[in-house]
Structure formats: C-alpha cells, structure tokens
Write a protein that holds these residues in place. Structure first.
Motif, PDB file in Angstrom:
ATOM      1  N   MET A 344     -13.879 121.659  90.898  1.00 21.15           N
ATOM      2  CA  MET A 344     -14.135 120.956  89.934  1.00 21.15           C
ATOM      3  C   MET A 344     -14.065 121.813  88.854  1.00 21.15           C
ATOM      4  SD  MET A 344     -13.780 117.866  90.473  1.00 21.15           S
ATOM      5  CE  MET A 344     -14.546 117.100  89.454  1.00 21.15           C
ATOM      6  N   PRO A 345     -14.084 121.436  87.654  1.00 23.03           N
ATOM      7  CA  PRO A 345     -14.109 122.719  86.349  1.00 23.03           C
ATOM      8  C   PRO A 345     -15.614 123.037  86.132  1.00 23.03           C
ATOM      9  CG  PRO A 345     -13.691 120.508  85.568  1.00 23.03           C
ATOM     10  CD  PRO A 345     -13.699 120.335  87.183  1.00 23.03           C
ATOM     11  N   ASP A 346     -15.682 124.364  85.946  1.00 24.32           N
ATOM     12  CA  ASP A 346     -17.052 124.832  85.512  1.00 24.32           C
ATOM     13  C   ASP A 346     -17.263 124.552  84.135  1.00 24.32           C
ATOM     14  OD1 ASP A 346     -17.170 126.330  87.940  1.00 24.32           O
ATOM     15  OD2 ASP A 346     -16.201 127.946  87.367  1.00 24.32           O
ATOM     16  N   LEU A 347     -18.604 124.726  83.630  1.00 24.78           N
ATOM     17  CA  LEU A 347     -19.030 124.064  82.531  1.00 24.78           C
ATOM     18  C   LEU A 347     -19.489 125.596  81.660  1.00 24.78           C
ATOM     19  CD1 LEU A 347     -19.816 121.671  80.799  1.00 24.78           C
ATOM     20  CD2 LEU A 347     -22.277 122.118  81.211  1.00 24.78           C
ATOM     21  N   GLU A 348     -18.953 125.796  80.272  1.00 22.83           N
ATOM     22  CA  GLU A 348     -19.358 126.808  79.388  1.00 22.83           C
ATOM     23  C   GLU A 348     -20.309 126.112  78.301  1.00 22.83           C
ATOM     24  OE1 GLU A 348     -16.458 129.579  77.549  1.00 22.83           O
ATOM     25  OE2 GLU A 348     -16.736 128.194  75.825  1.00 22.83           O
ATOM     26  N   LEU A 349     -21.322 126.777  78.130  1.00 23.17           N
ATOM     27  CA  LEU A 349     -22.161 126.679  77.254  1.00 23.17           C
ATOM     28  C   LEU A 349     -22.425 127.957  76.110  1.00 23.17           C
ATOM     29  CD1 LEU A 349     -25.214 125.221  79.235  1.00 23.17           C
ATOM     30  CD2 LEU A 349     -23.699 124.069  77.994  1.00 23.17           C
ATOM     31  N   LYS A 350     -21.891 127.579  74.822  1.00 24.45           N
ATOM     32  CA  LYS A 350     -21.849 128.567  74.054  1.00 24.45           C
ATOM     33  C   LYS A 350     -22.430 128.346  72.811  1.00 24.45           C
ATOM     34  CE  LYS A 350     -17.819 130.492  71.444  1.00 24.45           C
ATOM     35  NZ  LYS A 350     -16.248 130.546  71.145  1.00 24.45           N
ATOM     36  N   TYR A 376     -14.175 111.505  91.182  1.00 22.92           N
ATOM     37  CA  TYR A 376     -14.991 112.870  91.232  1.00 22.92           C
ATOM     38  C   TYR A 376     -15.816 113.235  89.706  1.00 22.92           C
ATOM     39  CZ  TYR A 376     -12.499 114.026  95.655  1.00 22.92           C
ATOM     40  OH  TYR A 376     -12.173 113.858  96.772  1.00 22.92           O
ATOM     41  N   TYR A 377     -16.855 113.831  90.060  1.00 17.57           N
ATOM     42  CA  TYR A 377     -17.676 114.121  88.786  1.00 17.57           C
ATOM     43  C   TYR A 377     -18.301 115.562  89.473  1.00 17.57           C
ATOM     44  CZ  TYR A 377     -21.808 111.799  90.730  1.00 17.57           C
ATOM     45  OH  TYR A 377     -22.719 111.434  91.793  1.00 17.57           O
ATOM     46  N   CYS A 378     -19.089 116.253  88.235  1.00 13.83           N
ATOM     47  CA  CYS A 378     -19.552 117.551  88.602  1.00 13.83           C
ATOM     48  C   CYS A 378     -21.326 117.492  88.316  1.00 13.83           C
ATOM     49  CB  CYS A 378     -19.065 118.525  87.310  1.00 13.83           C
ATOM     50  SG  CYS A 378     -17.253 118.440  87.096  1.00 13.83           S
ATOM     51  N   GLU A 379     -21.677 118.428  89.035  1.00 13.77           N
ATOM     52  CA  GLU A 379     -23.078 118.777  89.014  1.00 13.77           C
ATOM     53  C   GLU A 379     -23.286 120.094  88.577  1.00 13.77           C
ATOM     54  OE1 GLU A 379     -26.686 119.345  92.280  1.00 13.77           O
ATOM     55  OE2 GLU A 379     -25.367 117.696  92.473  1.00 13.77           O
ATOM     56  N   TYR A 380     -24.269 120.390  87.559  1.00 21.04           N
ATOM     57  CA  TYR A 380     -24.567 121.676  87.234  1.00 21.04           C
ATOM     58  C   TYR A 380     -25.911 121.799  86.943  1.00 21.04           C
ATOM     59  CZ  TYR A 380     -19.694 121.000  85.139  1.00 21.04           C
ATOM     60  OH  TYR A 380     -18.505 121.023  85.219  1.00 21.04           O
ATOM     61  N   LYS A 381     -26.531 123.182  86.843  1.00 19.61           N
ATOM     62  CA  LYS A 381     -27.956 123.467  86.675  1.00 19.61           C
ATOM     63  C   LYS A 381     -27.965 124.384  85.749  1.00 19.61           C
ATOM     64  CE  LYS A 381     -31.823 124.927  89.573  1.00 19.61           C
ATOM     65  NZ  LYS A 381     -32.351 125.048  90.776  1.00 19.61           N
ATOM     66  N   ILE A 382     -28.975 124.200  84.914  1.00 20.13           N
ATOM     67  CA  ILE A 382     -29.216 125.134  83.599  1.00 20.13           C
ATOM     68  C   ILE A 382     -29.860 126.494  84.224  1.00 20.13           C
ATOM     69  CG2 ILE A 382     -30.612 125.565  81.455  1.00 20.13           C
ATOM     70  CD1 ILE A 382     -28.078 123.755  81.269  1.00 20.13           C
ATOM     71  N   PRO A 383     -29.417 127.589  83.708  1.00 20.73           N
ATOM     72  CA  PRO A 383     -30.157 128.773  84.280  1.00 20.73           C
ATOM     73  C   PRO A 383     -31.415 128.836  83.522  1.00 20.73           C
ATOM     74  CG  PRO A 383     -27.825 129.522  83.398  1.00 20.73           C
ATOM     75  CD  PRO A 383     -27.982 127.714  83.017  1.00 20.73           C
ATOM     76  N   ALA A 384     -32.312 129.481  84.661  1.00 19.69           N
ATOM     77  CA  ALA A 384     -33.852 129.677  84.224  1.00 19.69           C
ATOM     78  C   ALA A 384     -33.954 130.436  82.946  1.00 19.69           C
ATOM     79  CB  ALA A 384     -34.580 129.832  85.321  1.00 19.69           C
ATOM     80  N   ASP A 385     -33.160 131.671  82.763  1.00 17.76           N
ATOM     81  CA  ASP A 385     -33.123 132.547  81.880  1.00 17.76           C
ATOM     82  C   ASP A 385     -32.177 132.307  80.884  1.00 17.76           C
ATOM     83  OD1 ASP A 385     -30.610 132.959  82.967  1.00 17.76           O
ATOM     84  OD2 ASP A 385     -30.965 135.003  83.445  1.00 17.76           O
ATOM     85  N   ILE A 386     -31.632 131.305  80.473  1.00 17.09           N
ATOM     86  CA  ILE A 386     -30.942 131.107  79.233  1.00 17.09           C
ATOM     87  C   ILE A 386     -31.770 131.034  77.958  1.00 17.09           C
ATOM     88  CG2 ILE A 386     -31.234 128.469  79.399  1.00 17.09           C
ATOM     89  CD1 ILE A 386     -28.057 128.313  78.520  1.00 17.09           C
ATOM     90  N   VAL A 387     -31.336 131.340  76.990  1.00 12.55           N
ATOM     91  CA  VAL A 387     -32.106 131.403  75.739  1.00 12.55           C
ATOM     92  C   VAL A 387     -32.098 129.828  75.155  1.00 12.55           C
ATOM     93  CG1 VAL A 387     -32.129 132.194  73.333  1.00 12.55           C
ATOM     94  CG2 VAL A 387     -31.516 133.586  75.251  1.00 12.55           C
ATOM     95  N   SER A 388     -33.295 129.378  74.555  1.00  9.58           N
ATOM     96  CA  SER A 388     -33.084 128.139  74.150  1.00  9.58           C
ATOM     97  C   SER A 388     -32.378 127.965  72.722  1.00  9.58           C
ATOM     98  CB  SER A 388     -34.618 127.785  73.753  1.00  9.58           C
ATOM     99  OG  SER A 388     -35.384 127.858  74.851  1.00  9.58           O
ATOM    100  N   GLY A 389     -31.846 126.868  72.766  1.00 10.82           N
ATOM    101  CA  GLY A 389     -31.334 126.668  71.433  1.00 10.82           C
ATOM    102  C   GLY A 389     -30.043 125.470  71.679  1.00 10.82           C
ATOM    103  N   ASN A 390     -29.160 125.340  70.702  1.00 12.73           N
ATOM    104  CA  ASN A 390     -28.065 124.260  70.647  1.00 12.73           C
ATOM    105  C   ASN A 390     -26.797 124.956  71.207  1.00 12.73           C
ATOM    106  OD1 ASN A 390     -29.877 122.025  69.937  1.00 12.73           O
ATOM    107  ND2 ASN A 390     -29.682 122.891  67.812  1.00 12.73           N
TER     108      ASN A 390
END
Length: 413
Positions: A344-350, A376-390
């Motif tokens: 399944m496709p990965d997710l990009e947060l930018k 089909y659908y995707c499951e993702y997990k936000i990294p613990a060290d990501i910088v807060s923001g939009n």
C-alpha cells in the motif's frame, strides 16, 4: 379461537378460515392447536407469535399465514402445510400516524407523498378468502382544486407516487378503499417536506466543464442551491450555483480555471449546510490520485461507518496510530480473502521545516460490496520525534508517484 365468530377448516385444501366480528379490536389472531400422537407444529426459536402449540400473527392487511404440521411414522417424517385466512367484518376504519411527507423519486421528475397508517377494522388478511380478489387502495384529493390522485395502500403505509400536482396543497383529503368499503380520514392535511439530503459520489474524480450530479432531495425550484469548493491551498473558496433538475437531483459545473487537486465540497440550500465531503478534481483525461478520509478509530468495517461520511479536519498526536483510504480505492479479487502483504502507498507529511515519510501497514475491509471483494486501506503511525505543526499529507506509491495533498493540513501536536 377466542373472540372469533367462526373458525372453519377445509380438510381438502388445508385452508383454515377465521371470521372476526367488527368488535374484535386486537391486531393479532391466535389459534390454539391440539395434535394427534406423534404430530407437532414446526416452528423456530425466536418466533414471536408461533410457539409449540399456537399459531398467531398480525393479520390486518397482511398476507395469509402458512404453518406446517409434522408427524413421524417409523423412521420417516411426514409434513402437511396449512394456510390461515382472516376476514374482519364491519366498517373499514384506520388512522394516520405520521405527517404526509413529500419524497423525491430518484431519476424521475415526479414526486410521491408518503404517510404511515394503522388499520383498525374492516380488513383482515389480503386476500381474506382464497377466492377473494379485493385489494387495498388509497386516494388523495385536493378539496380546493378538485384534483384526485390514486395511491397504493399497505398494512402500515400509503404511497402516492404521482402526487407532484399536490405538493403545494394545503387541504388534502385521504381515503382508503377495500372492495365496496370506503373510509375517509376525518381530518384534512398539508404535505410537509422531509429531511433534505444531498450527496455526491465518484470512484475516481470530478472532471471540469462537465455536469456533476447531486442526488437526494426534496429539492424545490426557487430556492438557491450552491456548492462551495475549498482546500487549504487556495486563498478563497469557490462558489458554484447548482440548478434543480428534478426534486431528486441538482447539477453544477466546475469551471475550467479551477486548479486540479483535492477539495472539500459543501452543499448549501440557502444558508443551510446539507453535507461536506472531499473529492478530487482534474481535467477530463488527466487521472489524479488522492486521499479519501483520515480517521483515528480502529474500525472493522470502515466502508460502512466512515468512508461515505462527511469529511472533517484531523488533529493527531505524536506516536498516534491513524488510518487512510487511497483514492481511487484499491481492491482485491472477488470472493477471495484479502492479502495482508499487499503493498500500500506510504504517507508523506510535509511542511516548511521537514518532510517525513511513514510506511504503510495494510488493512482490509471484508464487508465492502456485500463482502464480495476486499477493500484495502492504510494504517500509519506518527513518529514520536516529529516536529509539531501543520503538514500536507499525500500518498507515495511504489513507483514513486505522489498523490494530490489531502484537502486539509493535518495538525500534529
């Protein structure tokens, strides 16, 4: 049977005929049965009115009821079927139990008026006897305009499917007919408009310069309908007029100059918001990919609970698990189990500070299309060290292709 004038049994045809007096007001008839040795009534656990030695049913306006008696002789079972007809004497009477509601008929310019009723007397099963040809019917009349519309009558409701000429009437008379019995409800009525629904659907994208349908209703000429298109990447919302085609559908057109991408479409009747859902927009021959919904609840059947619902902004926490469906949807094979190893496709947060790519975990909805094909659908997990923001959220496919960003920036705390 208690309360009956007469109960007769035709042993040749296996018909049981029940005759009830006008004074019988119960909604249920109930036959108490006794059996020869070895015989028994066939019934199922959970039957409301049919038990070990009793056959009961709600009879007014219903079909005659069938039941089966079984008897074991030696090692063999023998069965015989019976049918119960009920005739109710006296005048035909009923009551209306809901407003007369205007309803649209999808794909047609005509309208229907619908109401619920309760039959009180003068009608038993339909038919009441094996040879009986009578049917229950209804009439709706505008007493001021001298217009009458015929309708269908059932045990629980009336339906007038050609009532568009009576939508604006304020003084309607409703009648019920059964053979030579006629009953006119004592009050007069004004039809009311039910809850207004409006929705759109596409499995791919909406093409510009082509008519797009909004279905639902009840839509009324003379009321202003608009569609607002917006996302977090255009400065101002785009407002488009929607035109009434029938009481069940509106149409609008996306102009050529609109930028391709994912938009939240909000449908308004006057100032009232009817629905808001995101869809992809592109040129007619330029397919585009995107994200359908983002959600945080772990759902066994998201196609039945969230994928067709209104779209809302999403706020996520560091380390949180969430889900998304690619658009267009990704299916499995008909009548085959879903593949947990399907890529399944990965997710990009930018955003302006960083770009994060999150690997997808594969999930499957087994209930889609009557459980005939996995979705089909995707499951993702936000990294613990990501910088807060939009963040802009877009999917990245195995061949490197990127989808359009989801219509809203995703807030990460």
């Amino acid at each position: 049977m208690k309360g009956a004038l007469k109960v007769s049994w035709d042993t040749t045809t296996s018909v049981i005929q029940v005759l009830l007096p006008e004074s019988y007001t119960d909604n249920i008839v109930s036959l108490d049965l006794t059996f020869h040795d070895g015989a028994s009534l066939q019934y199922y656990e959970g039957d409301t009115y049919i038990t070990e030695n009793k056959v009961g049913f709600i009879f007014k306006g219903a079909r005659p009821v069938d039941f089966t008696i079984r008897k074991k002789t030696g090692e063999r079972w023998f069965a015989k079927d019976y049918k119960v007809y009920v005739e109710h004497q006296g005048k035909l009477t009923a009551e209306i139990t809901s407003p007369l509601e205007m309803q649209a008929i999808y794909g047609e310019s005509r309208s229907t008026i619908y109401t619920q009723i309760k039959l009180l007397s003068g009608v038993g099963t339909i038919p009441e006897r094996p040879e009986d040809l009578k049917t229950l019917s209804a009439g709706l009349a505008d007493l001021e305009k001298n217009i009458t519309v015929k309708g269908s009558a059932y045990a629980s409701h009336l339906d007038f499917p050609n009532a568009q000429s009576l939508i604006a009437s304020s003084k309607l008379s409703v009648s019920l007919m059964y053979g030579d019995k006629i009953f006119t409800f004592p009050n007069t009525y004004q039809p009311v408009r039910g809850d207004v629904r409006a929705g759109m659907h596409t499995f791919s994208f909406f093409a510009k310069k082509k008519a797009i349908e909004i279905s639902g209703g009840y839509f009324i000429n003379g009321i202003k309908y608009q569609v607002k298109m917006e996302n977090d990447f255009v400065k101002e919302p785009i407002w488009l007029n929607a035109e009434v085609q029938t009481p069940a559908n509106l149409t609008f057109v996306i102009p050529e100059g609109v930028t391709n991408g994912d938009y939240l479409f909000s449908i308004y009747e006057g100032e009232n918001l009817l629905s808001s859902t995101n869809f992809l927009v592109s040129d007619e021959n330029l397919p585009v990919k995107g994200i359908g919904k983002l959600w945080t609840e772990k759902l066994e059947y998201p196609s039945g609970s969230i994928l067709f619902k209104d779209s809302k902004r999403v706020s996520l926490n560091k380390g949180q698990v969430f889900y998304a469906d690619p658009k267009p949807w990704i299916y499995g094979d008909y009548y085959k189990p879903w593949d947990p190893n399907k890529k399944m496709p990965d997710l990009e947060l930018k955003n302006n500070k960083s770009v994060i790519v999150i690997s997808a975990k594969t999930n499957g909805d087994p209930s889609y299309a009557d459980a005939s094909i996995p979705l089909y659908y995707c499951e993702y997990k936000i990294p613990a060290d990501i910088v807060s923001g939009n963040y802009e959220a877009r999917m990245i496919y195995e061949n490197g292709e990127k989808s359009a960003p989801w219509w809203a920036l995703v807030n990460i705390n």
